[in-house]
Scaffold this motif. Sequence first.
Motif, PDB file in Angstrom:
ATOM      1  N   ILE A   1       0.871  -1.175   0.000  1.00 23.19           N
ATOM      2  CA  ILE A   1       0.000   0.000   0.000  1.00 23.19           C
ATOM      3  C   ILE A   1       0.905   1.221   0.000  1.00 23.19           C
ATOM      4  CG2 ILE A   1      -1.702   1.302   1.316  1.00 23.19           C
ATOM      5  CD1 ILE A   1      -2.712  -1.466   2.343  1.00 23.19           C
ATOM      6  N   CYS A   2       0.653   2.130  -0.942  1.00 23.07           N
ATOM      7  CA  CYS A   2       1.482   3.325  -1.074  1.00 23.07           C
ATOM      8  C   CYS A   2       0.633   4.588  -1.034  1.00 23.07           C
ATOM      9  CB  CYS A   2       2.253   3.316  -2.389  1.00 23.07           C
ATOM     10  SG  CYS A   2       3.429   1.976  -2.533  1.00 23.07           S
ATOM     11  N   ALA A   3       1.032   5.520  -0.193  1.00 20.98           N
ATOM     12  CA  ALA A   3       0.445   6.857  -0.205  1.00 20.98           C
ATOM     13  C   ALA A   3       1.092   7.635  -1.345  1.00 20.98           C
ATOM     14  CB  ALA A   3       0.712   7.553   1.118  1.00 20.98           C
ATOM     15  N   ASP A   4       0.376   8.604  -1.868  1.00 19.41           N
ATOM     16  CA  ASP A   4       0.872   9.404  -2.992  1.00 19.41           C
ATOM     17  C   ASP A   4       1.359   8.475  -4.105  1.00 19.41           C
ATOM     18  OD1 ASP A   4       1.554  11.634  -4.518  1.00 19.41           O
ATOM     19  OD2 ASP A   4       3.493  11.866  -3.555  1.00 19.41           O
ATOM     20  N   SER A   5       0.534   7.481  -4.399  1.00 15.53           N
ATOM     21  CA  SER A   5       0.940   6.417  -5.324  1.00 15.53           C
ATOM     22  C   SER A   5       1.148   6.892  -6.758  1.00 15.53           C
ATOM     23  CB  SER A   5      -0.081   5.282  -5.305  1.00 15.53           C
ATOM     24  OG  SER A   5      -1.350   5.757  -5.725  1.00 15.53           O
ATOM     25  N   ARG A   6       0.673   8.077  -7.067  1.00 17.04           N
ATOM     26  CA  ARG A   6       0.882   8.626  -8.407  1.00 17.04           C
ATOM     27  C   ARG A   6       1.893   9.778  -8.395  1.00 17.04           C
ATOM     28  NH1 ARG A   6      -3.223   6.696 -12.213  1.00 17.04           N
ATOM     29  NH2 ARG A   6      -4.630   5.429 -11.000  1.00 17.04           N
ATOM     30  N   GLU A   7       2.565   9.920  -7.240  1.00 15.79           N
ATOM     31  CA  GLU A   7       3.605  10.947  -7.040  1.00 15.79           C
ATOM     32  C   GLU A   7       3.137  12.330  -7.491  1.00 15.79           C
ATOM     33  OE1 GLU A   7       7.459   9.708  -8.366  1.00 15.79           O
ATOM     34  OE2 GLU A   7       7.295   7.817  -7.299  1.00 15.79           O
ATOM     35  N   GLU A   8       1.948  12.705  -7.000  1.00 14.07           N
ATOM     36  CA  GLU A   8       1.366  14.001  -7.312  1.00 14.07           C
ATOM     37  C   GLU A   8       1.768  15.069  -6.302  1.00 14.07           C
ATOM     38  OE1 GLU A   8      -2.802  12.533  -9.261  1.00 14.07           O
ATOM     39  OE2 GLU A   8      -2.509  12.217  -7.118  1.00 14.07           O
ATOM     40  N   ILE A   9       2.308  14.647  -5.162  1.00  6.84           N
ATOM     41  CA  ILE A   9       2.667  15.575  -4.098  1.00  6.84           C
ATOM     42  C   ILE A   9       4.186  15.654  -4.017  1.00  6.84           C
ATOM     43  CG2 ILE A   9       2.513  16.043  -1.621  1.00  6.84           C
ATOM     44  CD1 ILE A   9      -0.117  14.369  -1.677  1.00  6.84           C
ATOM     45  N   ALA A  10       4.718  16.867  -4.194  1.00 10.43           N
ATOM     46  CA  ALA A  10       6.168  17.056  -4.074  1.00 10.43           C
ATOM     47  C   ALA A  10       6.531  16.958  -2.601  1.00 10.43           C
ATOM     48  CB  ALA A  10       6.571  18.411  -4.637  1.00 10.43           C
ATOM     49  N   GLU A  11       7.496  16.097  -2.298  1.00  7.92           N
ATOM     50  CA  GLU A  11       7.904  15.929  -0.902  1.00  7.92           C
ATOM     51  C   GLU A  11       9.391  15.633  -0.823  1.00  7.92           C
ATOM     52  OE1 GLU A  11       5.955  12.380   0.787  1.00  7.92           O
ATOM     53  OE2 GLU A  11       5.263  11.981  -1.226  1.00  7.92           O
ATOM     54  N   LYS A  12       9.924  15.905   0.346  1.00  9.87           N
ATOM     55  CA  LYS A  12      11.360  15.748   0.582  1.00  9.87           C
ATOM     56  C   LYS A  12      11.819  14.304   0.444  1.00  9.87           C
ATOM     57  CE  LYS A  12      14.506  17.809   3.857  1.00  9.87           C
ATOM     58  NZ  LYS A  12      14.610  18.409   5.170  1.00  9.87           N
ATOM     59  N   ASP A  13      11.012  13.378   0.971  1.00  8.70           N
ATOM     60  CA  ASP A  13      11.359  11.954   0.950  1.00  8.70           C
ATOM     61  C   ASP A  13      10.260  11.183   0.224  1.00  8.70           C
ATOM     62  OD1 ASP A  13      12.161   9.356   1.362  1.00  8.70           O
ATOM     63  OD2 ASP A  13      12.213   9.487   3.541  1.00  8.70           O
ATOM     64  N   GLU A  14      10.498  10.783  -0.996  1.00  7.46           N
ATOM     65  CA  GLU A  14       9.527  10.019  -1.785  1.00  7.46           C
ATOM     66  C   GLU A  14       9.612   8.520  -1.498  1.00  7.46           C
ATOM     67  OE1 GLU A  14       7.143  11.089  -3.722  1.00  7.46           O
ATOM     68  OE2 GLU A  14       7.678  13.160  -4.141  1.00  7.46           O
ATOM     69  N   GLU A  15      10.598   8.112  -0.706  1.00 10.89           N
ATOM     70  CA  GLU A  15      10.859   6.694  -0.472  1.00 10.89           C
ATOM     71  C   GLU A  15      10.147   6.122   0.752  1.00 10.89           C
ATOM     72  OE1 GLU A  15      12.556   4.934  -2.765  1.00 10.89           O
ATOM     73  OE2 GLU A  15      12.586   6.837  -3.856  1.00 10.89           O
ATOM     74  N   ASN A  16       9.407   6.957   1.491  1.00 14.00           N
ATOM     75  CA  ASN A  16       8.799   6.471   2.732  1.00 14.00           C
ATOM     76  C   ASN A  16       7.279   6.347   2.629  1.00 14.00           C
ATOM     77  OD1 ASN A  16       8.008   9.118   2.725  1.00 14.00           O
ATOM     78  ND2 ASN A  16       8.635   9.539   4.820  1.00 14.00           N
ATOM     79  N   ASN A  17       6.757   6.198   1.431  1.00 17.19           N
ATOM     80  CA  ASN A  17       5.314   6.208   1.232  1.00 17.19           C
ATOM     81  C   ASN A  17       4.665   4.834   1.181  1.00 17.19           C
ATOM     82  OD1 ASN A  17       5.305   8.977   1.119  1.00 17.19           O
ATOM     83  ND2 ASN A  17       5.433   9.065  -1.094  1.00 17.19           N
ATOM     84  N   CYS A  18       5.444   3.767   1.173  1.00 15.83           N
ATOM     85  CA  CYS A  18       4.880   2.421   0.996  1.00 15.83           C
ATOM     86  C   CYS A  18       5.151   1.506   2.185  1.00 15.83           C
ATOM     87  CB  CYS A  18       5.453   1.751  -0.261  1.00 15.83           C
ATOM     88  SG  CYS A  18       5.083   2.634  -1.785  1.00 15.83           S
ATOM     89  N   LYS A  19       4.223   0.607   2.406  1.00 17.00           N
ATOM     90  CA  LYS A  19       4.383  -0.471   3.388  1.00 17.00           C
ATOM     91  C   LYS A  19       4.014  -1.767   2.703  1.00 17.00           C
ATOM     92  CE  LYS A  19       5.507   1.842   7.057  1.00 17.00           C
ATOM     93  NZ  LYS A  19       6.726   1.692   7.775  1.00 17.00           N
ATOM     94  N   GLU A  20       4.747  -2.826   3.011  1.00 14.05           N
ATOM     95  CA  GLU A  20       4.486  -4.145   2.431  1.00 14.05           C
ATOM     96  C   GLU A  20       4.320  -5.179   3.529  1.00 14.05           C
ATOM     97  OE1 GLU A  20       7.308  -5.479  -0.454  1.00 14.05           O
ATOM     98  OE2 GLU A  20       7.402  -3.528  -1.433  1.00 14.05           O
ATOM     99  N   GLY A  21       3.651  -6.248   3.186  1.00 13.29           N
ATOM    100  CA  GLY A  21       3.498  -7.366   4.097  1.00 13.29           C
ATOM    101  C   GLY A  21       3.182  -8.617   3.307  1.00 13.29           C
ATOM    102  N   THR A  22       3.141  -9.733   4.001  1.00 14.73           N
ATOM    103  CA  THR A  22       2.841 -11.003   3.345  1.00 14.73           C
ATOM    104  C   THR A  22       1.691 -11.695   4.072  1.00 14.73           C
ATOM    105  OG1 THR A  22       4.475 -12.194   4.658  1.00 14.73           O
ATOM    106  CG2 THR A  22       5.201 -11.328   2.536  1.00 14.73           C
ATOM    107  N   PHE A  23       1.021 -12.566   3.352  1.00 14.19           N
ATOM    108  CA  PHE A  23      -0.031 -13.400   3.933  1.00 14.19           C
ATOM    109  C   PHE A  23      -0.122 -14.672   3.101  1.00 14.19           C
ATOM    110  CE2 PHE A  23      -2.012 -10.748   0.789  1.00 14.19           C
ATOM    111  CZ  PHE A  23      -2.980 -11.532   0.183  1.00 14.19           C
ATOM    112  N   THR A  24      -0.741 -15.681   3.678  1.00 12.96           N
ATOM    113  CA  THR A  24      -0.870 -16.968   2.999  1.00 12.96           C
ATOM    114  C   THR A  24      -2.329 -17.372   2.917  1.00 12.96           C
ATOM    115  OG1 THR A  24       1.303 -17.650   3.789  1.00 12.96           O
ATOM    116  CG2 THR A  24      -0.171 -19.399   3.052  1.00 12.96           C
ATOM    117  N   VAL A  25      -2.707 -17.880   1.762  1.00 18.31           N
ATOM    118  CA  VAL A  25      -4.036 -18.453   1.564  1.00 18.31           C
ATOM    119  C   VAL A  25      -3.827 -19.953   1.423  1.00 18.31           C
ATOM    120  CG1 VAL A  25      -6.054 -18.556   0.045  1.00 18.31           C
ATOM    121  CG2 VAL A  25      -4.857 -16.369   0.386  1.00 18.31           C
ATOM    122  N   SER A  26      -4.409 -20.701   2.349  1.00 13.33           N
ATOM    123  CA  SER A  26      -4.216 -22.160   2.262  1.00 13.33           C
ATOM    124  C   SER A  26      -5.232 -22.744   1.301  1.00 13.33           C
ATOM    125  CB  SER A  26      -4.336 -22.802   3.647  1.00 13.33           C
ATOM    126  OG  SER A  26      -5.566 -22.470   4.232  1.00 13.33           O
ATOM    127  N   GLY A  27      -4.787 -23.717   0.540  1.00  9.80           N
ATOM    128  CA  GLY A  27      -5.634 -24.287  -0.505  1.00  9.80           C
ATOM    129  C   GLY A  27      -6.106 -25.622  -0.137  1.00  9.80           C
TER     130      GLY A  27
END
Length: 97
Positions: free
Chosen positions: A71-97
């Motif tokens: 999930i990324c904030a400012d995902s289309r880079e429409e907002i000029a900001e000092k640090d463009e590298e701190n807008n995303c967070k990632e995680g993992t999950f498992t779906v058992s079949g």
Amino acid sequence: PTVPAVNQSVSFYADTKNTGPREAVTPSFGLWVDTTRLSNLKTTGILPGAERAMEWKTIWRATAGSHTYKICADSREEIAEKDEENNCKEGTFTVSG
């Protein structure tokens, strides 16, 4: 669902916070599962220090295996900001079949 089953519709949620010195005017928030961009939500402005809950309802159909979400904030880079590298967070999950 916290532990989705195969073929179940899955929703995603994120709590976001504007840590910058200015209002984030109509920011967009992108959601990816694995390498597929599922959605881009736009919201009203977020003042400095303010938080906003984001929700993507039943947007993904669960498939078996291990998955990554991003999930990324400012995902289309429409907002000029000092640090463009701190807008995303990632995680993992498992779906058992």
